[in-house]
Design an enzyme around this catalytic site. Sequence first.
Site, PDB file in Angstrom:
ATOM      1  N   GLY A  23       0.825  -1.258  -0.218  1.00 41.26           N
ATOM      2  CA  GLY A  23       0.010  -0.038   0.213  1.00 41.26           C
ATOM      3  C   GLY A  23       0.815   1.164  -0.151  1.00 41.26           C
ATOM      4  O   GLY A  23       1.580   1.315   1.121  1.00 41.26           O
ATOM      5  N   SER A  24       0.802   2.194  -1.134  1.00 37.54           N
ATOM      6  CA  SER A  24       1.234   3.309  -1.018  1.00 37.54           C
ATOM      7  C   SER A  24       0.835   4.147  -2.222  1.00 37.54           C
ATOM      8  O   SER A  24      -0.329   4.303  -2.926  1.00 37.54           O
ATOM      9  CB  SER A  24       2.931   2.865  -1.478  1.00 37.54           C
TER      10      SER A  24
END
Length: 232
Positions: A189-190
């Site tokens: 996640g980013s």
Amino acid sequence: MSILDSIQRQIPPIHKEGYPFIGGFALASLILFWLWSPLGWIGTILTVWCALFFRDPVRVTPVREGLVVSPADGRVSMITMALPPAELGLGDRPLPRISVFMSVFNCHVNRSPIAGRVDRIAYRPGLFINAELDKASEDNERNSLVITTPTARIGVVQIAGLIAKRIVCFVREGQAIGAGERFGLIRFGSRLDVYLPVGTKALVSEGQTAIAGETILADLAGDDPSRAYRAN
């Protein structure tokens, strides 16, 4: 072609960065099955999710000088004017910035938005706040690249998120890179920010789904009257 071959062609390959994690989840699942089968099934689901997270599908990148493609799978979360990180060396005035947010369900292999030369790579430690927030560009851990073409310099910033704790970069300074070529990965996640030259117009909208290496974010030659290409 056999049925098995057909199935294998439909399953995307797994990036090597994921092997240790998938192996760890698989081993944990076996142990959990031995302890209590319902826990084992939970472990199996997590193993499958981990394999999907590290999938590395083949992408068909549009080949045309000046096209800027998405560096990540995800959702176009912001299109704005913003000061680029100082370490990029792109000046002290706001530039057009397109941000693509990757959830834990997206493919997290990052691809170069344009063909050129990697002129600068700069890592900066930081926080791990929600990558969807605007201040994540300044406060979070990040890895910044400058890709230089014959006519422009593009900034690409890998930003860690609330869950992401590890930014991986595969390329080095001075290396030539093709549009859509893999250059890195962020685990779990980013966000990716792309900084464009002044005056560049976005060809995507906020909320739009982006596909790494395929979705056209901008056209650096878009003002050329001879330019016949138009993005959908």
